[in-house]
Motif scaffolding. Structure first.
Motif, PDB file in Angstrom:
ATOM      1  N   ARG A  16       2.945  -3.368 -18.889  1.00 48.76           N
ATOM      2  CA  ARG A  16       4.022  -4.308 -19.204  1.00 48.76           C
ATOM      3  C   ARG A  16       4.678  -4.877 -17.956  1.00 48.76           C
ATOM      4  NH1 ARG A  16       7.981  -1.350 -23.092  1.00 48.76           N
ATOM      5  NH2 ARG A  16       7.863   0.085 -21.370  1.00 48.76           N
ATOM      6  N   ALA A  17       4.283  -4.412 -16.784  1.00 45.28           N
ATOM      7  CA  ALA A  17       4.866  -4.881 -15.531  1.00 45.28           C
ATOM      8  C   ALA A  17       4.294  -6.229 -15.093  1.00 45.28           C
ATOM      9  CB  ALA A  17       4.644  -3.850 -14.436  1.00 45.28           C
ATOM     10  N   PHE A  18       3.274  -6.738 -15.796  1.00 44.77           N
ATOM     11  CA  PHE A  18       2.608  -7.978 -15.417  1.00 44.77           C
ATOM     12  C   PHE A  18       3.176  -9.155 -16.207  1.00 44.77           C
ATOM     13  CE2 PHE A  18      -0.293  -4.644 -14.334  1.00 44.77           C
ATOM     14  CZ  PHE A  18      -0.888  -5.072 -13.166  1.00 44.77           C
ATOM     15  N   ASP A  19       3.271 -10.315 -15.551  1.00 40.58           N
ATOM     16  CA  ASP A  19       3.647 -11.525 -16.269  1.00 40.58           C
ATOM     17  C   ASP A  19       2.397 -12.371 -16.521  1.00 40.58           C
ATOM     18  OD1 ASP A  19       3.078 -12.715 -13.852  1.00 40.58           O
ATOM     19  OD2 ASP A  19       5.081 -13.493 -13.499  1.00 40.58           O
ATOM     20  N   LYS A  20       2.566 -13.536 -17.117  1.00 36.35           N
ATOM     21  CA  LYS A  20       1.419 -14.370 -17.494  1.00 36.35           C
ATOM     22  C   LYS A  20       0.653 -14.905 -16.292  1.00 36.35           C
ATOM     23  CE  LYS A  20       3.476 -15.893 -21.806  1.00 36.35           C
ATOM     24  NZ  LYS A  20       4.019 -17.020 -22.558  1.00 36.35           N
ATOM     25  N   GLN A  21       1.315 -15.029 -15.154  1.00 33.27           N
ATOM     26  CA  GLN A  21       0.667 -15.557 -13.956  1.00 33.27           C
ATOM     27  C   GLN A  21      -0.018 -14.469 -13.131  1.00 33.27           C
ATOM     28  OE1 GLN A  21       4.002 -16.492 -14.665  1.00 33.27           O
ATOM     29  NE2 GLN A  21       3.241 -18.337 -15.647  1.00 33.27           N
ATOM     30  N   GLU A  74       0.833  -1.208   0.000  1.00 32.65           N
ATOM     31  CA  GLU A  74       0.000   0.000   0.000  1.00 32.65           C
ATOM     32  C   GLU A  74       0.869   1.261   0.000  1.00 32.65           C
ATOM     33  OE1 GLU A  74      -3.387   1.789   2.937  1.00 32.65           O
ATOM     34  OE2 GLU A  74      -3.376  -0.373   2.576  1.00 32.65           O
ATOM     35  N   THR A  75       1.907   1.267   0.823  1.00 33.11           N
ATOM     36  CA  THR A  75       2.820   2.411   0.876  1.00 33.11           C
ATOM     37  C   THR A  75       3.560   2.584  -0.447  1.00 33.11           C
ATOM     38  OG1 THR A  75       3.143   1.986   3.231  1.00 33.11           O
ATOM     39  CG2 THR A  75       4.724   3.436   2.168  1.00 33.11           C
ATOM     40  N   SER A  76       4.016   1.482  -1.017  1.00 33.74           N
ATOM     41  CA  SER A  76       4.788   1.541  -2.259  1.00 33.74           C
ATOM     42  C   SER A  76       3.934   2.014  -3.430  1.00 33.74           C
ATOM     43  CB  SER A  76       5.383   0.173  -2.576  1.00 33.74           C
ATOM     44  OG  SER A  76       6.254  -0.229  -1.554  1.00 33.74           O
ATOM     45  N   LEU A 117      14.975   0.685  -5.524  1.00 35.33           N
ATOM     46  CA  LEU A 117      14.612  -0.677  -5.169  1.00 35.33           C
ATOM     47  C   LEU A 117      13.509  -1.189  -6.075  1.00 35.33           C
ATOM     48  CD1 LEU A 117      11.865  -0.550  -2.920  1.00 35.33           C
ATOM     49  CD2 LEU A 117      13.651   0.752  -1.856  1.00 35.33           C
ATOM     50  N   ASP A 118      13.440  -2.507  -6.181  1.00 33.71           N
ATOM     51  CA  ASP A 118      12.433  -3.179  -6.993  1.00 33.71           C
ATOM     52  C   ASP A 118      11.438  -3.859  -6.068  1.00 33.71           C
ATOM     53  OD1 ASP A 118      13.969  -2.596  -9.325  1.00 33.71           O
ATOM     54  OD2 ASP A 118      15.243  -4.303  -8.851  1.00 33.71           O
ATOM     55  N   VAL A 119      10.167  -3.756  -6.416  1.00 33.33           N
ATOM     56  CA  VAL A 119       9.109  -4.396  -5.643  1.00 33.33           C
ATOM     57  C   VAL A 119       8.409  -5.391  -6.563  1.00 33.33           C
ATOM     58  CG1 VAL A 119       6.992  -4.033  -4.330  1.00 33.33           C
ATOM     59  CG2 VAL A 119       8.797  -2.316  -4.262  1.00 33.33           C
ATOM     60  N   THR A 120       8.411  -6.659  -6.176  1.00 33.32           N
ATOM     61  CA  THR A 120       7.739  -7.705  -6.939  1.00 33.32           C
ATOM     62  C   THR A 120       6.611  -8.267  -6.089  1.00 33.32           C
ATOM     63  OG1 THR A 120       9.796  -8.271  -8.063  1.00 33.32           O
ATOM     64  CG2 THR A 120       8.035  -9.908  -8.122  1.00 33.32           C
ATOM     65  N   VAL A 121       5.417  -8.341  -6.675  1.00 34.71           N
ATOM     66  CA  VAL A 121       4.239  -8.807  -5.956  1.00 34.71           C
ATOM     67  C   VAL A 121       3.751 -10.102  -6.595  1.00 34.71           C
ATOM     68  CG1 VAL A 121       1.911  -8.219  -5.212  1.00 34.71           C
ATOM     69  CG2 VAL A 121       3.625  -6.428  -5.438  1.00 34.71           C
ATOM     70  N   VAL A 122       3.596 -11.136  -5.780  1.00 36.48           N
ATOM     71  CA  VAL A 122       3.085 -12.427  -6.234  1.00 36.48           C
ATOM     72  C   VAL A 122       1.662 -12.567  -5.713  1.00 36.48           C
ATOM     73  CG1 VAL A 122       3.414 -14.922  -6.171  1.00 36.48           C
ATOM     74  CG2 VAL A 122       5.398 -13.409  -6.201  1.00 36.48           C
ATOM     75  N   LEU A 123       0.729 -12.788  -6.636  1.00 38.05           N
ATOM     76  CA  LEU A 123      -0.679 -12.930  -6.277  1.00 38.05           C
ATOM     77  C   LEU A 123      -1.081 -14.396  -6.297  1.00 38.05           C
ATOM     78  CD1 LEU A 123      -2.168  -9.993  -8.372  1.00 38.05           C
ATOM     79  CD2 LEU A 123      -1.536  -9.987  -5.969  1.00 38.05           C
ATOM     80  N   LYS A 124      -2.121 -14.729  -5.547  1.00 39.48           N
ATOM     81  CA  LYS A 124      -2.598 -16.113  -5.490  1.00 39.48           C
ATOM     82  C   LYS A 124      -4.098 -16.123  -5.249  1.00 39.48           C
ATOM     83  CE  LYS A 124      -2.349 -16.742  -0.551  1.00 39.48           C
ATOM     84  NZ  LYS A 124      -2.088 -17.628   0.535  1.00 39.48           N
ATOM     85  N   ARG A 125      -4.671 -17.278  -5.449  1.00 38.63           N
ATOM     86  CA  ARG A 125      -6.055 -17.533  -5.053  1.00 38.63           C
ATOM     87  C   ARG A 125      -6.024 -18.541  -3.910  1.00 38.63           C
ATOM     88  NH1 ARG A 125      -9.573 -15.574  -9.033  1.00 38.63           N
ATOM     89  NH2 ARG A 125      -8.811 -15.747 -11.148  1.00 38.63           N
ATOM     90  N   PHE A 138       3.269  -8.970 -10.709  1.00 38.43           N
ATOM     91  CA  PHE A 138       3.742  -7.720 -11.293  1.00 38.43           C
ATOM     92  C   PHE A 138       4.893  -7.155 -10.483  1.00 38.43           C
ATOM     93  CE2 PHE A 138       0.405  -6.637  -8.347  1.00 38.43           C
ATOM     94  CZ  PHE A 138       0.842  -5.493  -7.710  1.00 38.43           C
ATOM     95  N   SER A 139       5.665  -6.306 -11.138  1.00 42.60           N
ATOM     96  CA  SER A 139       6.817  -5.664 -10.510  1.00 42.60           C
ATOM     97  C   SER A 139       6.856  -4.199 -10.902  1.00 42.60           C
ATOM     98  CB  SER A 139       8.122  -6.324 -10.965  1.00 42.60           C
ATOM     99  OG  SER A 139       8.164  -7.666 -10.581  1.00 42.60           O
ATOM    100  N   PHE A 140       7.415  -3.409 -10.034  1.00 41.40           N
ATOM    101  CA  PHE A 140       7.638  -2.004 -10.346  1.00 41.40           C
ATOM    102  C   PHE A 140       8.835  -1.524  -9.548  1.00 41.40           C
ATOM    103  CE2 PHE A 140       4.494  -2.244  -6.990  1.00 41.40           C
ATOM    104  CZ  PHE A 140       4.911  -1.310  -6.059  1.00 41.40           C
ATOM    105  N   GLY A 141       9.415  -0.435 -10.006  1.00 37.84           N
ATOM    106  CA  GLY A 141      10.602   0.094  -9.361  1.00 37.84           C
ATOM    107  C   GLY A 141      10.328   1.413  -8.669  1.00 37.84           C
ATOM    108  N   ILE A 142      11.107   1.673  -7.652  1.00 34.84           N
ATOM    109  CA  ILE A 142      11.062   2.947  -6.949  1.00 34.84           C
ATOM    110  C   ILE A 142      12.464   3.530  -7.034  1.00 34.84           C
ATOM    111  CG2 ILE A 142      10.721   4.051  -4.715  1.00 34.84           C
ATOM    112  CD1 ILE A 142       8.567   1.919  -4.226  1.00 34.84           C
ATOM    113  N   GLU A 143      12.562   4.726  -7.583  1.00 37.74           N
ATOM    114  CA  GLU A 143      13.866   5.293  -7.917  1.00 37.74           C
ATOM    115  C   GLU A 143      14.679   5.715  -6.705  1.00 37.74           C
ATOM    116  OE1 GLU A 143      13.562   8.317 -10.865  1.00 37.74           O
ATOM    117  OE2 GLU A 143      12.449   7.033 -12.245  1.00 37.74           O
ATOM    118  N   GLU A 144      14.029   6.202  -5.667  1.00 34.79           N
ATOM    119  CA  GLU A 144      14.763   6.696  -4.508  1.00 34.79           C
ATOM    120  C   GLU A 144      14.163   6.142  -3.227  1.00 34.79           C
ATOM    121  OE1 GLU A 144      14.883  10.929  -4.501  1.00 34.79           O
ATOM    122  OE2 GLU A 144      15.833  11.046  -6.468  1.00 34.79           O
ATOM    123  N   HIS A 145      15.009   5.616  -2.379  1.00 37.07           N
ATOM    124  CA  HIS A 145      14.521   5.098  -1.100  1.00 37.07           C
ATOM    125  C   HIS A 145      14.035   6.217  -0.187  1.00 37.07           C
ATOM    126  CE1 HIS A 145      18.564   6.297   0.254  1.00 37.07           C
ATOM    127  NE2 HIS A 145      18.041   6.332   1.460  1.00 37.07           N
TER     128      HIS A 145
END
Length: 168
Positions: free
Chosen positions: A89-94, A76-78, A121-129, A97-104
């Motif tokens: 384009r940040a989403f994969d087939k599953q 939520e913060t990110s 830093l890079d933030v990668t989010v894995v979703l599930k059911r 998704f990932s996104f970058g933050i330029e400055e900490h």
């Protein structure tokens, strides 16, 4: 709606690639620890790249994996930092998704220190059911039905409903 069809955050991986060991990596570990509240793990280089001065097995980055409430809060913060916008384009087939933050320094409680510098830093989010455990468990392991997998459309809808994110 069927509760097993609902999409949820499985984990959030926060990664800082530094490219070299030493003080830069120690500073990155300290920053990522302050931002996430967890202890980071070092990642090592998979291959030697002489052009960049990287040897195989040398520590070059650090990462933290967040799950549960900590993952939701950090995500939520990110998302607020990237102004509720994520590239399609940040989403994969599953549906991950990932996104970058330029400055900490964009995170609350972080400020610029000339001795440390600025890290991205890079933030990668894995979703599930619900119900994905049947594919991961050891006893009576079964294949996951295709309708139980998270698609890109499901992920985009989840982000729009849950976090009010605009996918561009």
């Amino acid at each position: 709606m069927n509760p097993n069809r609902s999409v949820a955050v499985d984990k959030v991986v926060v990664h800082m690639g530094v490219g070299e060991a030493g003080d830069k990596l120690v500073n990155a570990e300290r920053i990522i620890s302050e931002i996430t509240g967890n202890t980071p793990v070092r990642s090592v280089a998979k291959q030697t790249l002489p052009a960049f001065g990287i040897r195989k097995g040398a520590p070059i980055s650090c990462r933290v994996t967040l799950r549960g409430e900590a993952a939701e809060k950090f995500l939520e913060t990110s998302i607020k930092i990237v102004e509720n916008k994520i590239n399609s384009r940040a989403f994969d087939k599953q549906g991950n998704f990932s996104f970058g933050i330029e400055e900490h320094t964009d995170y609350p409680g972080q400020s610029y220190d000339p001795k440390v510098g600025i890290f991205g830093l890079d933030v990668t989010v894995v979703l599930k059911r619900n119900g994905v455990r049947i594919a991961r468990r050891h006893i009576q392991q079964k294949k996951l039905p295709l309708k139980q997998l998270v698609t890109v459309e499901d992920a985009k809808l989840f982000l729009k409903d849950r976090y009010n994110v605009e996918v561009q």
